[in-house]
Design a protein around this motif. Structure first.
Motif, PDB file in Angstrom:
ATOM      1  N   VAL A  18       0.848  -1.197   0.000  1.00  0.00           N
ATOM      2  CA  VAL A  18       0.000   0.000   0.000  1.00  0.00           C
ATOM      3  C   VAL A  18       0.886   1.251   0.000  1.00  0.00           C
ATOM      4  CG1 VAL A  18      -1.558   1.334   1.452  1.00  0.00           C
ATOM      5  CG2 VAL A  18      -1.995  -1.097   1.102  1.00  0.00           C
ATOM      6  N   ASP A  19       1.929   1.234   0.828  1.00  0.00           N
ATOM      7  CA  ASP A  19       2.804   2.409   0.912  1.00  0.00           C
ATOM      8  C   ASP A  19       3.435   2.720  -0.443  1.00  0.00           C
ATOM      9  OD1 ASP A  19       2.194   2.600   3.521  1.00  0.00           O
ATOM     10  OD2 ASP A  19       4.043   1.713   4.289  1.00  0.00           O
ATOM     11  N   ASP A 102      -5.483   2.838  -8.102  1.00  0.00           N
ATOM     12  CA  ASP A 102      -4.288   1.979  -8.171  1.00  0.00           C
ATOM     13  C   ASP A 102      -4.451   0.760  -7.273  1.00  0.00           C
ATOM     14  OD1 ASP A 102      -3.183   3.761  -9.863  1.00  0.00           O
ATOM     15  OD2 ASP A 102      -1.670   4.549  -8.483  1.00  0.00           O
ATOM     16  N   MET A 103      -5.017   0.998  -6.060  1.00  0.00           N
ATOM     17  CA  MET A 103      -5.225  -0.129  -5.132  1.00  0.00           C
ATOM     18  C   MET A 103      -6.171  -1.151  -5.757  1.00  0.00           C
ATOM     19  SD  MET A 103      -5.811   1.387  -1.362  1.00  0.00           S
ATOM     20  CE  MET A 103      -4.596   2.362  -0.538  1.00  0.00           C
ATOM     21  N   GLN A 104      -7.283  -0.637  -6.334  1.00  0.00           N
ATOM     22  CA  GLN A 104      -8.264  -1.566  -6.907  1.00  0.00           C
ATOM     23  C   GLN A 104      -7.642  -2.352  -8.064  1.00  0.00           C
ATOM     24  OE1 GLN A 104     -11.359   1.411  -7.554  1.00  0.00           O
ATOM     25  NE2 GLN A 104     -12.670   0.294  -6.135  1.00  0.00           N
ATOM     26  N   SER A 105      -6.906  -1.643  -8.926  1.00  0.00           N
ATOM     27  CA  SER A 105      -6.310  -2.335 -10.074  1.00  0.00           C
ATOM     28  C   SER A 105      -5.279  -3.349  -9.609  1.00  0.00           C
ATOM     29  CB  SER A 105      -5.621  -1.336 -11.011  1.00  0.00           C
ATOM     30  OG  SER A 105      -6.499  -0.302 -11.312  1.00  0.00           O
ATOM     31  N   SER A 106      -4.462  -2.963  -8.610  1.00  0.00           N
ATOM     32  CA  SER A 106      -3.435  -3.896  -8.122  1.00  0.00           C
ATOM     33  C   SER A 106      -4.096  -5.104  -7.463  1.00  0.00           C
ATOM     34  CB  SER A 106      -2.527  -3.219  -7.097  1.00  0.00           C
ATOM     35  OG  SER A 106      -1.851  -2.173  -7.699  1.00  0.00           O
ATOM     36  N   MET A 107      -5.188  -4.853  -6.695  1.00  0.00           N
ATOM     37  CA  MET A 107      -5.883  -5.979  -6.059  1.00  0.00           C
ATOM     38  C   MET A 107      -6.464  -6.899  -7.128  1.00  0.00           C
ATOM     39  SD  MET A 107      -7.804  -4.928  -2.560  1.00  0.00           S
ATOM     40  CE  MET A 107      -8.687  -3.499  -3.078  1.00  0.00           C
ATOM     41  N   VAL A 322      -6.610  -4.343   2.312  1.00  0.00           N
ATOM     42  CA  VAL A 322      -6.066  -4.154   0.964  1.00  0.00           C
ATOM     43  C   VAL A 322      -4.649  -4.738   0.919  1.00  0.00           C
ATOM     44  CG1 VAL A 322      -5.284  -2.419  -0.704  1.00  0.00           C
ATOM     45  CG2 VAL A 322      -7.473  -2.118   0.467  1.00  0.00           C
ATOM     46  N   GLU A 323      -3.858  -4.452   1.963  1.00  0.00           N
ATOM     47  CA  GLU A 323      -2.488  -4.961   2.022  1.00  0.00           C
ATOM     48  C   GLU A 323      -2.491  -6.491   2.001  1.00  0.00           C
ATOM     49  OE1 GLU A 323       0.369  -3.375   1.892  1.00  0.00           O
ATOM     50  OE2 GLU A 323       1.657  -5.097   2.318  1.00  0.00           O
ATOM     51  N   ALA A 327      -0.343  -8.445  -0.697  1.00  0.00           N
ATOM     52  CA  ALA A 327       0.816  -9.224  -0.246  1.00  0.00           C
ATOM     53  C   ALA A 327       0.587 -10.720  -0.402  1.00  0.00           C
ATOM     54  CB  ALA A 327       1.105  -8.902   1.216  1.00  0.00           C
ATOM     55  N   ALA A 328      -0.600 -11.091  -0.895  1.00  0.00           N
ATOM     56  CA  ALA A 328      -0.931 -12.523  -0.967  1.00  0.00           C
ATOM     57  C   ALA A 328      -0.252 -13.203  -2.146  1.00  0.00           C
ATOM     58  CB  ALA A 328      -2.431 -12.693  -1.091  1.00  0.00           C
TER      59      ALA A 328
END
Ligand SMILES: Nc1ncnc2c1ncn2[C@@H]1O[C@H](COP(=O)(O)OP(=O)(O)OP(=O)(O)O)[C@@H](O)[C@H]1O
Length: 646
Positions: A18-19, A102-107, A322-323, A327-328
């Motif tokens: 996330v950072d 960005d978080m949603q796309s990365s997830m 989210v992390e 990180a999974a």
């Protein structure tokens, strides 16, 4: 050994992923904080000017040019304050929106590239909630919490500094603030107790809703005459929640009123002390007004800072979730799809032989293939896998969490699985149809998954048309192998779009050809819009057999070198099955076919039958030969004919 343990809060290991996403937008955040500081300081400078105006009036009793300039300065500072706050808001929401996207796309990237077993453990509702409400829950950290902290701290520090410069003794009055905060914290303990109860009740409500507003849950309740009971159960909890909410609101209002009382006392104290200081000629009248205004102005930022506690906790939980997704997975790196390893062939690379028909290599070659299912913990994600006990952020109470909410306990299955495949050697030639049979749990589906490239084996080599599967990227693998599961997925889209998902360049004539081969052309003709008719979840529904035939047609459009079919004709009546079987020769040409058969009636026509037992090949040959030999196949044949008779 199976152990149950509570996962450590992800925050404990940091929010590295996330950072990293947030750092990409740090320039915009820095601007927004700079605007916050300007917006926080401008009103304080306004009050400083007000002091000069008042003192000028008291001393000189005339309105000169200087006062006019000071008033103009106050106006200008007012404008600077308002527009700096505006700019801070616009810049921070823009930056936060970009971070959330960005978080949603990365997830989504991470969730679509998880090991294939992950999807058997996951609750679809939980995934949607993680991608939407958790991502947006995290947003509040950047749009509400941090801006309030920056402007609040700026205002408090500047106000206290100015008051201290006027007369340090006045700062003593501020001792009331920590006293008030201590009282508020005590009241919060009561609030948190109530919130804890509401949280449990909310969980119960969520669980009842999720269970009984579903087809299976509704059938269960109706079958047992429990629908009214479940409705009453829900109502009872809803009422309990309302009572708890009212008690929480009352406790919060009491603490708010106590806090307000503290500031009334501070203001009165400041006024009293100010009058005394004026009488002693230590400070001017303007300074007294300034002190009273500053101390009053402290109320809002201190209150706002206190109020960030709960949004901060909610956002913190959301960020941890989210992390947990980012990180999974085996690599823990959301940017690297597991299928994409260094040195793998990419779609852009020219294909030396392609899935081509002239390639002399066998359609499938497996050598010494071993596979053991990994422990669930290695591919599960807290709250998404084995969920049911994890609430979505949307269900969390709006105010108040006691900070004790931790990621839920996940049963960790650390047990060592036996080898699901234990040294498989298998070759399928071009145009050859090989059926795989075996009792339940023998390893048939595992073999299919490995041949299709959905799962990578632990040991051994899998080659399709001479290309090692693990060295290929997703696009190349998809070109070479077609996999048709028992329950193929049909997109909620037109027939044309469903078919072209496999080959976007296919012409309508090609689509109609494959539909004809699988006996679906009549059905499509009868649909209102022909190839444009929408099928799938909504609109026209297809039967199980029609879905399978559509999937076979879709697979044929790729012209693969290997076709892996999991019980392809399970839903078909005998005549359609015969027609589809005949069509498969035409559809797949000289592709090799690996057919997983759960019903023995479908394998008689195969060129070769491979019998699996305990993850090993125990027999292989044609039906006519195997049926005469003593062995596993005969046992299976006998038990299946007994099933058919019973
Ligand atoms: N996700 C999983 N995690 C752990 N073990 C698994 C998993 N899936 C299957 N297995 C185990 O691997 C072995 C082979 O399973 P597989 O599904 O390949 O058998 P199958 O022959 O296809 O059975 P069926 O005909 O019942 O579908 C079995 O012992 C099964 O319990």
């Amino acid at each position: 050994m199976t152990t149950t343990e509570t996962s450590p809060p992800p925050a404990a290991t940091g929010r590295r992923h996330v950072d990293r996403l947030v750092r990409a937008h740090r320039g915009r955040f820095a601007w927004s904080y700079a605007f916050q500081v300007v917006g926080g300081v401008a009103p304080l400078l306004q009050v400083l000017l007000l002091r000069s105006v008042v003192d000028g009036l008291v001393e000189e009793r005339t309105v000169g040019t200087q006062v006019a300039w000071q008033v103009a300065g106050m106006f200008a500072l007012g404008l600077v304050g308002v527009w700096a706050a505006y700019a801070a808001k616009v810049v921070s929401t823009g930056a936060a929106g970009a971070v959330i996207a960005d978080m949603q796309s990365s997830m989504f990237r991470r969730l679509t590239t998880m090991p294939i077993h992950f999807y058997t453990t996951v609750r679809p509702g939980a995934v949607v909630s993680r991608l939407t409400s958790d991502a947006h829950g995290a947003e509040a950290m950047y749009t509400s919490v941090y801006p309030v902290v920056v402007s609040g701290v700026t205002t408090i520090v500047a106000s206290v500094a100015i008051v201290a410069v006027i007369d340090p003794r006045l700062v003593v009055l501020l001792v009331v603030i920590p006293v008030a905060i201590a009282y508020v914290r005590k009241a919060e303990a009561r609030i948190n107790e109530l919130i804890g109860k509401s949280f449990d009740v909310t969980k119960e409500l969520a669980s009842t809703a999720e269970t009984f507003v579903s087809r299976d849950g509704a059938v269960l309740a109706r079958q047992h005459g429990r629908t009214r009971h479940e409705q009453a159960h829900f109502e009872e909890h809803a009422r309990e929640l309302a009572v708890l909410s009212a008690a929480t609101a009352k406790a919060a209002a009491t603490s708010g009123a106590s806090y307000g009382t503290a500031f009334v006392a501070i203001t009165a104290g400041a006024l009293g002390m100010g009058v005394w200081l004026v009488a002693e000629q230590n400070v001017t009248v303007g300074s007294v007004i300034l002190i009273v205004l500053y101390l009053q102005q402290l109320q809002a930022p201190v209150q706002s800072l206190l109020n960030t506690r709960y949004p901060r906790m909610r956002s913190s939980i959301a960020l941890d979730r989210v992390e947990a997704v980012l990180a999974a997975g085996p690599t823990g790196d959301e940017d690297a799809a597991p299928s994409t390893r260094p040195g793998t062939a990419t779609a852009a690379e020219p294909s030396p032989a392609g899935p081509g028909r002239d390639d002399p290599a066998p359609a499938l070659l497996m050598r010494g293939v071993r596979y053991r299912y990994p422990a669930v913990a290695s591919y599960s994600i807290d709250g998404l896998s084995h969920a049911g006990d994890a609430l979505s952020i949307a269900w969390l109470p709006l105010t108040g969490l006691d900070g004790n909410i931790r990621p839920v306990a996940v049963a960790r299955d650390e047990s060592e699985h036996a080898n699901a495949l234990d040294g498989i050697d298998l070759a399928i030639g071009r145009g050859e149809v090989v059926a795989v049979v075996g009792s339940s749990g023998a390893g048939k589906s595992t073999l299919a998954g490995i041949a299709a490239g959905l799962v990578d084996c632990d040991e051994g080599v899998v080659e399709v048309a001479g290309r090692t599967l693990r060295d290929l990227d997703e696009d190349r693998r998809a070109q070479l192998v077609a996999y048709i599961p028992q329950e193929p997925y049909v997109l909620h889209a037109s027939v044309r779009d469903n078919l072209r998902y496999a080959n976007p360049d296919a012409t309508d004539a090609e689509l109609l050809d494959v539909l004809r081969a699988v006996a679906l052309d009549d059905l499509v003709r009868q649909l209102d819009d022909g190839l444009d008719s929408v099928i799938g979840e909504k609109g026209h529904r297809l039967s199980g057999g029609e879905r399978q035939r559509l999937a076979i047609a879709r697979a044929a459009l790729k012209r693969p070198a290997l076709v892996v079919l999991d019980e392809p004709t399970a839903h078909l009546d005998t005549s359609t099955e015969a027609r589809v079987r005949a069509a498969m020769g035409e559809l797949f040409g000289d592709a090799g076919v690996l057919m997983i058969a759960h019903r023995l009636s479908t394998v008689r026509h195969a060129d070769r039958i491979v019998v699996l037992e305990g993850g090993r090949v125990v027999q292989a040959g044609r039906h006519e030969v195997l049926a005469q030999e003593p062995g596993r196949y005969r046992v299976l044949l006998e038990s299946s004919s007994q099933d058919a008779l019973s």
